[in-house]
Design an enzyme around this catalytic site. Structure first.
Site, PDB file in Angstrom:
ATOM      1  CE  LYS A 159       0.756   1.759   4.271  1.00 46.64           C
ATOM      2  NZ  LYS A 159       1.242   3.121   4.582  1.00 46.64           N
ATOM      3  CG  ASP A 186      -1.212   0.536   7.793  1.00 42.66           C
ATOM      4  OD1 ASP A 186      -1.946   1.517   8.012  1.00 42.66           O
ATOM      5  OD2 ASP A 186       0.018   0.616   7.662  1.00 42.66           O
TER       6      ASP A 186
END
Length: 313
Positions: free
Chosen positions: A11, A141
């Site tokens: 990401k 996350d």
């Protein structure tokens, strides 16, 4: 029982704003997160034992219970003890392609893949929201990594609001092998320097979330305007990381001068990324950057933006 191999994408943060302090000691964040098709491969095989075993070829990846992927498996065993007793343990093999300690959620995405894989092996039939809730217990996350795509993430990062997917762009990722930045250090340093700018009330937090959700970056993504997207990317943590890590600052400057759509540090760093309109543009920028920054341990990766999270191969 079946074995499964899953792809776990990296990401980047297109937007990271530190809004204030939370009662639980974490920061209140407003982020726009994006998955990138640079993926680790996670293979899960039932081992017939009452334990989880983790294997990885990368020397910097722990192969014990300190690894977030192992913790994800342990969490599933605690949540579903009867199924663990019935099905037994699992061997988890991580093929590492995402750089380690890079601000790219490599550990979190591996953990998300383990949750998805065990759900399949144990035939739990968990919904995506149920997997995200479990993932939130592992890290800020990890919930995002389950689903991926283009998402506004608030709270600690575990509250997800998917938006129109960002597609058609490519990204350059660049990192010095010898550099790492402590995420706790980055956030603590930001608190020390900028705490007087923090918002404090839940109402203020909500108002700021609404402002970002309707702001310039999210509008540019919705309208598919690549140049505007690059213009409005933002990361508060650059304010504390770049002054302390001149190599990261230099890398950001060089990449930013070479003609991409936008350049920024991802998360707490030290990875720097550049958004590009095509693979060809990305390859040209990397070639030019290598000529300017001659360093044997400076690594580059080129990958497309992706609108997916964990995928079964």
């Amino acid at each position: 029982m079946h074995s499964y191999t899953l792809l776990a994408p990296a990401k980047i943060n297109l937007y990271l704003e530190i809004v204030g302090d939370r009662p639980d000691g974490f920061h209140e964040l407003v982020m726009v997160m994006q998955t990138v098709a640079l993926c680790d491969r996670i293979t899960l095989r039932p081992n017939g034992l009452q334990e989880f075993r983790l294997f990885c070829h990368h020397p910097l990846v722990p192969q014990d219970s300190s690894n977030l992927a192992h913790r994800a498996a342990t969490l599933m065993a605690k949540e579903f003890p009867r199924l663990f007793a019935n099905y037994g343990g699992i061997d988890i093999t991580i093929e590492k392609y995402i750089p380690v300690a890079a601000g790219l959620a490599g550990g979190s995405t591996n953990a998300a893949a383990v949750l998805v894989g065990i759900d399949l092996i144990w035939e739990l039939g968990l919904t995506r929201p149920e997997l995200e809730t479990l993932a939130a217990r592992l890290g800020s996350d990890t919930s995002f990594c389950v689903t991926g795509g283009t998402v506004i993430c608030t709270g600690r990062g575990e509250i997800l609001d998917p938006i129109a997917p960002l597609t058609g762009l490519w990204v350059i990722l660049a990192k010095y092998d010898h550099l790492s930045v402590s995420t706790p250090w980055a956030y603590q340093s930001y608190r020390q320097k900028f705490q007087d700018t923090y918002l404090s009330s839940p109402e203020d937090f909500h108002h700021r979330r609404q402002q970002v959700s309707s702001g310039a970056l999210v509008q540019a993504i919705a309208q598919k305007k690549p140049a505007a997207i690059g213009k409005f990317i933002h990361n508060d943590l650059e304010k504390v990381v770049l002054p302390e890590f001149p190599l990261v600052a230099e890398l950001r400057q060089v990449l930013g001068d070479l003609g991409g759509l936008g350049t920024m540090m991802s998360g707490s760093g030290p990875t720097v990324f550049t958004l590009c309109s095509s693979q060809e543009v990305a390859e040209t920028i990397v070639k030019e950057a290598r000529e300017i920054l001659v360093a044997p341990d400076l690594q580059f990766w080129i990958a497309p933006i992706t609108d997916t999270g964990i995928q079964v191969t």
